[in-house]
Design a protein around this motif. Structure first.
Motif, mmCIF file in Angstrom:
data_model
loop_
_atom_site.group_PDB
_atom_site.id
_atom_site.type_symbol
_atom_site.label_atom_id
_atom_site.label_comp_id
_atom_site.label_asym_id
_atom_site.label_seq_id
_atom_site.Cartn_x
_atom_site.Cartn_y
_atom_site.Cartn_z
ATOM 1 N N GLU A 38 0.909 -1.235 0.066
ATOM 2 C CA GLU A 38 0.168 -0.139 -0.041
ATOM 3 C C GLU A 38 0.833 1.391 0.041
ATOM 4 O O GLU A 38 1.936 1.340 0.787
ATOM 5 C CB GLU A 38 -0.845 0.010 1.366
ATOM 6 C CG GLU A 38 -1.731 -0.867 1.229
ATOM 7 C CD GLU A 38 -2.973 -0.918 2.492
ATOM 8 O OE1 GLU A 38 -3.917 -1.710 2.438
ATOM 9 O OE2 GLU A 38 -2.726 -0.214 3.392
ATOM 10 N N SER A 67 0.048 5.230 0.063
ATOM 11 C CA SER A 67 -0.641 6.452 0.574
ATOM 12 C C SER A 67 -0.124 7.817 0.938
ATOM 13 O O SER A 67 1.159 7.926 1.267
ATOM 14 C CB SER A 67 -1.573 6.191 1.756
ATOM 15 O OG SER A 67 -0.761 5.681 2.839
ATOM 16 N N HIS A 108 -4.477 10.043 -0.694
ATOM 17 C CA HIS A 108 -4.443 9.306 -1.789
ATOM 18 C C HIS A 108 -4.152 7.928 -1.319
ATOM 19 O O HIS A 108 -3.300 7.832 -0.464
ATOM 20 C CB HIS A 108 -3.431 9.906 -3.048
ATOM 21 C CG HIS A 108 -3.080 9.273 -4.073
ATOM 22 N ND1 HIS A 108 -3.887 9.476 -5.097
ATOM 23 C CD2 HIS A 108 -1.942 8.288 -4.351
ATOM 24 C CE1 HIS A 108 -3.483 8.492 -6.023
ATOM 25 N NE2 HIS A 108 -2.110 7.944 -5.693
ATOM 26 N N GLU A 142 -3.135 3.910 -2.934
ATOM 27 C CA GLU A 142 -3.199 2.882 -3.979
ATOM 28 C C GLU A 142 -2.713 1.574 -3.277
ATOM 29 O O GLU A 142 -1.986 1.466 -2.235
ATOM 30 C CB GLU A 142 -2.158 3.198 -4.795
ATOM 31 C CG GLU A 142 -2.030 4.344 -5.515
ATOM 32 C CD GLU A 142 -0.882 4.657 -6.494
ATOM 33 O OE1 GLU A 142 -0.022 4.028 -6.796
ATOM 34 O OE2 GLU A 142 -0.972 5.943 -7.211
ATOM 35 N N ARG A 143 -3.330 0.327 -3.741
ATOM 36 C CA ARG A 143 -3.074 -0.952 -3.088
ATOM 37 C C ARG A 143 -2.793 -1.882 -4.280
ATOM 38 O O ARG A 143 -3.429 -2.089 -5.358
ATOM 39 C CB ARG A 143 -4.198 -1.448 -2.240
ATOM 40 C CG ARG A 143 -3.916 -2.768 -1.774
ATOM 41 C CD ARG A 143 -4.980 -3.248 -0.699
ATOM 42 N NE ARG A 143 -4.858 -4.580 -0.317
ATOM 43 C CZ ARG A 143 -4.219 -5.081 0.906
ATOM 44 N NH1 ARG A 143 -3.646 -4.029 1.838
ATOM 45 N NH2 ARG A 143 -4.064 -6.246 1.198
ATOM 46 N N TYR A 144 -1.577 -2.584 -4.019
ATOM 47 C CA TYR A 144 -1.221 -3.576 -5.029
ATOM 48 C C TYR A 144 -1.060 -5.062 -4.418
ATOM 49 O O TYR A 144 -0.647 -5.160 -3.397
ATOM 50 C CB TYR A 144 0.134 -3.333 -5.494
ATOM 51 C CG TYR A 144 0.347 -1.815 -6.091
ATOM 52 C CD1 TYR A 144 0.073 -1.773 -7.450
ATOM 53 C CD2 TYR A 144 0.721 -0.791 -5.245
ATOM 54 C CE1 TYR A 144 0.228 -0.424 -7.967
ATOM 55 C CE2 TYR A 144 0.995 0.468 -5.670
ATOM 56 C CZ TYR A 144 0.406 0.577 -7.199
ATOM 57 O OH TYR A 144 0.689 1.927 -7.742
ATOM 58 N N ARG A 201 -0.620 -8.609 -8.887
ATOM 59 C CA ARG A 201 0.050 -7.334 -9.355
ATOM 60 C C ARG A 201 1.242 -7.091 -9.105
ATOM 61 O O ARG A 201 2.187 -6.768 -10.149
ATOM 62 C CB ARG A 201 -0.996 -6.320 -9.085
ATOM 63 C CG ARG A 201 -0.576 -4.871 -9.955
ATOM 64 C CD ARG A 201 -1.774 -3.937 -9.996
ATOM 65 N NE ARG A 201 -1.280 -2.806 -10.628
ATOM 66 C CZ ARG A 201 -1.754 -1.511 -10.483
ATOM 67 N NH1 ARG A 201 -2.667 -1.396 -9.400
ATOM 68 N NH2 ARG A 201 -1.369 -0.343 -11.185
ATOM 69 N N HIS A 237 8.903 2.543 -8.939
ATOM 70 C CA HIS A 237 7.528 2.555 -9.539
ATOM 71 C C HIS A 237 6.907 4.286 -8.992
ATOM 72 O O HIS A 237 7.407 4.653 -8.066
ATOM 73 C CB HIS A 237 6.729 1.757 -8.982
ATOM 74 C CG HIS A 237 6.950 0.475 -9.289
ATOM 75 N ND1 HIS A 237 6.945 -0.388 -10.192
ATOM 76 C CD2 HIS A 237 7.921 -0.556 -8.379
ATOM 77 C CE1 HIS A 237 7.212 -1.694 -10.254
ATOM 78 N NE2 HIS A 237 8.126 -1.570 -9.133
ATOM 79 N N LEU A 254 4.396 7.298 -8.149
ATOM 80 C CA LEU A 254 3.365 7.653 -7.606
ATOM 81 C C LEU A 254 3.066 9.254 -7.806
ATOM 82 O O LEU A 254 4.008 10.100 -7.890
ATOM 83 C CB LEU A 254 3.673 7.870 -6.013
ATOM 84 C CG LEU A 254 2.637 8.239 -5.031
ATOM 85 C CD1 LEU A 254 1.126 7.584 -5.212
ATOM 86 C CD2 LEU A 254 3.131 8.369 -3.688
ATOM 87 N N CYS A 291 -0.099 12.552 -7.287
ATOM 88 C CA CYS A 291 -1.601 13.044 -7.004
ATOM 89 C C CYS A 291 -1.466 14.459 -6.693
ATOM 90 O O CYS A 291 -0.292 15.190 -6.456
ATOM 91 C CB CYS A 291 -1.903 12.363 -5.823
ATOM 92 S SG CYS A 291 -0.963 12.807 -4.124
#
Length: 140
Positions: A36, A38, A55, A57-59, A63, A73, A75, A77
């Motif tokens: 996660e 955030s 904000h 996001e969970r993977y 995935r 990776h 991120l 927002c």
């Protein structure tokens, strides 16, 4: 695991974009069940602690296996105009990018990358301040 912000000074204006990269290392794919990421703020000090996730996001495991762990990776927002970072004697309001790893054995690993949210247009005008934080309060 690590999170790197796009601004070296860690100061972001409300209403502008926050961009960051994150990476997981020293953990195998087999030991991860979820990640996660955030962007959130929380209060510290006198009284109850407040926390608000801006904000998220969970993977999940499937995935994570697809994109792997070798690369960085991204991120990004848009940040809200408020609440602004505040560092007073009795209470502090802190912003951070939080990364949580959920391991297959039930353990969790959490890392926070703090940053400062200042008033819109204040960096451009040279008036960016974090109230109560002497290191960040002086115009640049």
């Amino acid at each position: 695991m690590s999170v790197s912000l796009c601004r070296e000074d860690g100061i972001y204006e409300g209403g502008k974009e926050l961009a960051a990269t994150w990476r997981v290392s020293r953990v195998t794919l087999d030991s991860l069940s979820a990640i996660e990421i955030s962007v959130l703020w929380y209060s510290e000090g006198k009284g109850d602690t407040d926390l608000h996730v801006h904000h998220f996001e969970r993977y999940e495991e499937e995935r994570i296996r697809r994109f792997g762990l070798a690369d960085k990776h991204s991120l990004s927002c848009m940040l809200p105009a408020t609440p602004l970072s505040y560092h007073g004697r009795l209470i502090r309001l802190r912003w951070c990018v939080r990364m949580r790893l959920f391991l297959s054995d039930g353990r969790e690993i959490v890392a926070d990358q703090p940053f400062y949210l200042v008033a819109p247009q204040s960096i451009h005008k040279g008036t960016a301040i974090v109230v109560g934080d002497e290191r960040r309060s002086r115009p640049q």
